[in-house]
Design an enzyme around this catalytic site. Structure first.
Site, PDB file in Angstrom:
ATOM      1  N   LYS A  91       0.495   4.454   6.519  1.00 51.30           N
ATOM      2  CA  LYS A  91       1.252   3.496   7.498  1.00 51.30           C
ATOM      3  C   LYS A  91       1.113   1.990   6.188  1.00 51.30           C
ATOM      4  CE  LYS A  91       2.412   2.344  11.778  1.00 51.30           C
ATOM      5  NZ  LYS A  91       3.027   1.055  11.479  1.00 51.30           N
ATOM      6  N   ARG A  93      10.392  -1.618   8.118  1.00 51.36           N
ATOM      7  CA  ARG A  93      11.215  -0.577   7.808  1.00 51.36           C
ATOM      8  C   ARG A  93      12.584  -0.873   7.376  1.00 51.36           C
ATOM      9  NH1 ARG A  93      10.541   4.508  10.686  1.00 51.36           N
ATOM     10  NH2 ARG A  93      11.344   6.225  10.342  1.00 51.36           N
TER      11      ARG A  93
HETATM   12  P1  AMP Z   1       5.063   0.882  15.288  1.00 50.28           P
HETATM   13  O1  AMP Z   1       6.093   0.185  14.842  1.00 50.28           O
HETATM   14  O2  AMP Z   1       3.872   0.717  15.228  1.00 50.28           O
HETATM   15  O3  AMP Z   1       6.043   1.980  16.309  1.00 50.28           O
HETATM   16  O4  AMP Z   1       5.230   2.090  14.001  1.00 50.28           O
HETATM   17  C1  AMP Z   1       6.419   2.674  13.312  1.00 50.28           C
HETATM   18  C2  AMP Z   1       6.366   2.446  12.028  1.00 50.28           C
HETATM   19  O5  AMP Z   1       5.788   2.660  11.210  1.00 50.28           O
HETATM   20  C3  AMP Z   1       7.769   3.129  11.887  1.00 50.28           C
HETATM   21  O6  AMP Z   1       8.965   2.184  11.997  1.00 50.28           O
HETATM   22  C4  AMP Z   1       7.955   2.325  10.332  1.00 50.28           C
HETATM   23  O7  AMP Z   1       7.731   1.228  10.683  1.00 50.28           O
HETATM   24  C5  AMP Z   1       6.414   2.155   9.448  1.00 50.28           C
HETATM   25  N1  AMP Z   1       5.598   2.449   8.770  1.00 50.28           N
HETATM   26  C6  AMP Z   1       5.074   2.677   7.848  1.00 50.28           C
HETATM   27  N2  AMP Z   1       4.560   3.584   7.261  1.00 50.28           N
HETATM   28  C7  AMP Z   1       5.108   4.687   7.397  1.00 50.28           C
HETATM   29  C8  AMP Z   1       5.207   5.826   7.368  1.00 50.28           C
HETATM   30  N3  AMP Z   1       4.413   6.290   6.381  1.00 50.28           N
HETATM   31  N4  AMP Z   1       5.963   6.375   7.679  1.00 50.28           N
HETATM   32  C9  AMP Z   1       6.677   6.768   8.898  1.00 50.28           C
HETATM   33  N5  AMP Z   1       6.892   4.961   9.289  1.00 50.28           N
HETATM   34  C10 AMP Z   1       5.997   4.298   9.209  1.00 50.28           C
END
Ligand code: AMP
Length: 535
Positions: free
Chosen positions: A224, A229
């Site tokens: 992650k 994004r």
């Molecule tokens: P959160 O913003 O904490 O809800 O986490 C989800 C976000 O993690 C997504 O919207 C992406 O921007 C980010 N992200 C980073 N790496 C990944 C990955 N490998 N797959 C999906 N999302 C990812």
């Protein structure tokens, strides 16, 4: 009389919606209202109904503080004689004007506009205008209800409306299409290149074992990346990049556009990924630095060197004319690997073993990333939803901090001390130094209790803030420690939220600035440090 629908009619709808908790009643109220609307009104109404001044994907913001609004409200003259009624379009236009005010004296001009709006409004209208501006509508209309009401109004199946909403990413546009072109128009909606799609989201999970046992069987695990994004649309030589909020960020990140143009072997594609900023040793930079790049539109080149970006791709939604969102994740991944070099791909493993996934999580953190995302192998890409298919897993850090002051809440939190100033212990001086504020994490009951307890230890107060003896310790979770010029401690916590009230701890047991410093430094064990950051 005006041809347009008045804002008063909408305010009356809000009031009726607030008066019922029944989903079906809400749906019926909205649906019949939508049917009466005139041209151009559907989009703002849908935004307002779901508590937004502008549609979700819209980059415009009002940028007016809560206190300012309350102050303006108090100053509004009550005389409404000779006033022409406000219409929905007037309100929407005025919000637009406020969002466009820039430069010197802009605060004053924004305030003038809002004041004019409020003074033109009846008390009922004013009540909802204020809630709208503050982002606290509280009429219980979630997106799902609005979608179902739209389906009813247009006499189409709700699944068609939902599907169109995911693909178009804009509730208002979907409603307008549904009402004007019905089922036929909605079914023509496809993933269209250069029209952003809502990104699929991940659900929070605490550990790898929990996810694996709930899902049963093998899953894909990806790093992650703590970045931003991006959704890349590409066809021939043309490339557009959209942010998570679906705003066009193409101009701010030329090197990503360049990568898309030169390193993707596809005639047309829609790719999903994350952009991070990285520093000297090739390790990620903190999120704060990345945001400087995303905000920048002019003189981008001056930052491409100091804050270089790296793109990681993890999904493909459309390839050479074919829509892929209904294909399983593992197949989309396979297609993705065929059109780009491995260096562009998110680091990934597939496993059903807890130990292996845990080791992968540790390695993600060691490489300066936030954690991992676990993905079910057979899952479809469901735009805009936070379902049980993607799970984010990250180690969270907490600190025990002392509350030194609290601000009175406004709107829903009126009467509560609800925004807490958090401080760490300065062992040299014996004082407590602020490292941030938060109003997140407490239940209503806890807010009430905290308000009482804080007033018992009050030392002085201003109209907005009650200062207290360092007495109450809270456990605070956060995502990152940032450098800050706002606080004498020079630190600020990112995404601070209270996880527990530590009744068992005394202020002398709270964490120290030394520990904060150490945690801050530790972040750079795996992350890069921007040279210009060393002030
Ligand atoms: P959160 O913003 O904490 O809800 O986490 C989800 C976000 O993690 C997504 O919207 C992406 O921007 C980010 N992200 C980073 N790496 C990944 C990955 N490998 N797959 C999906 N999302 C990812």
């Amino acid at each position: 009389m005006t041809e347009q629908t008045t804002f008063l009619e909408l305010a009356q709808l809000f009031s009726a919606l607030e008066a019922t908790t029944k989903r079906n009643e809400k749906k019926a109220l909205i649906s019949s209202f939508l049917l009466q609307l005139r041209e151009g009104e559907v989009q703002p109404v849908l935004a307002f109904l779901t508590g937004r001044v502008f549609p979700e994907a819209d980059a415009r913001v009002l940028d007016v503080g809560g206190r300012t609004v309350w102050r303006l409200e108090r100053g509004v003259k009550q005389s409404l004689l000779d006033q022409t009624p406000l219409t929905i379009l007037n309100v929407s236009q005025l919000f637009h004007e406020v969002s466009q005010v820039r430069g010197k004296g802009s605060r004053r001009r924004k305030e003038d506009l809002i004041e004019r709006l409020l003074s033109q409004a009846t008390p009922l209208e004013r009540k909802y205008l204020i809630r709208l501006i503050l982002g606290e509508m509280r009429i219980g209309v979630v997106e799902g209800v609005a979608l179902d009401a739209t389906a009813d109004a247009a006499s189409v199946d709700s699944s068609l409306v939902r599907r169109a909403n995911m693909l178009m990413g804009d509730l208002g546009k979907v409603a307008e299409l549904a009402l004007s072109q019905g089922a036929a128009g909605l079914s023509r909606v496809q993933v269209t290149l250069f029209t952003p799609v809502k990104p699929m989201l991940a659900t929070m999970s605490y550990d790898v074992a929990e996810v694996l046992s709930a899902q049963g069987g093998r899953m894909g695990f990806e790093y992650k990346f703590d970045g931003a994004r991006v959704q890349i649309h590409l066809q021939g030589d043309e490339v557009k990049v959209f942010s998570r909020r679906l705003t066009d960020v193409t101009r701010s990140i030329p090197e990503v556009v360049d990568v898309a143009k030169t390193q993707i072997t596809a005639e047309a594609a829609l790719l999903d990924g994350e952009v991070i900023a990285y520093g000297a040793e090739g390790r990620p930079l903190p999120f704060q630095d990345l945001m400087r790049r995303f905000r920048r539109i002019h003189r981008v080149d001056t930052l491409t060197e100091t804050i270089p970006l790296k793109l990681y791709l993890f999904d493909v939604l459309h390839l050479n004319g074919e829509m892929l969102i209904d294909r399983p994740y593992q197949e989309r991944w396979r297609l993705l690997t065929k059109i780009c070099k491995p260096t562009l791909l998110a680091d990934r493993i597939v496993t059903d073993r807890v130990a292996e996934a845990q080791a992968f999580l540790n390695s993600a953190v060691k490489h300066g990333h936030e954690g991992i995302v676990a993905k079910t192998l057979n899952s479809r890409y469901t735009p805009g939803t936070r379902g049980k298919r993607w799970f984010k897993i990250k180690p969270v850090e907490t600190l025990d901090l002392v509350i030194t002051a609290a601000d009175w809440g406004y709107g829903r939190r009126t009467g509560w001390l609800s925004n807490y100033h958090l401080a760490a212990r300065n062992v040299e001086t014996g004082e407590y130094w602020s490292v941030g504020k938060t109003f997140k994490g407490l239940t209503d009951e806890e807010f009430r209790e905290m308000t009482c307890r804080l007033q018992q230890v009050k030392t002085r107060e201003t109209p907005h803030t009650v200062y207290v003896k360092p007495h109450i310790v809270v456990e605070v979770a956060f995502n990152e420690i940032q450098r800050s010029s706002q606080y004498p401690s020079r630190f600020a916590l990112r995404f601070a939220r209270i996880t527990r009230i530590r009744v068992d701890k005394r202020p002398e047991d709270a964490d120290t600035l030394h520990r904060l410093q150490a945690l801050y430094e530790q972040q750079f064990k795996y992350k890069s440090r921007l040279q210009l950051d060393v002030k």
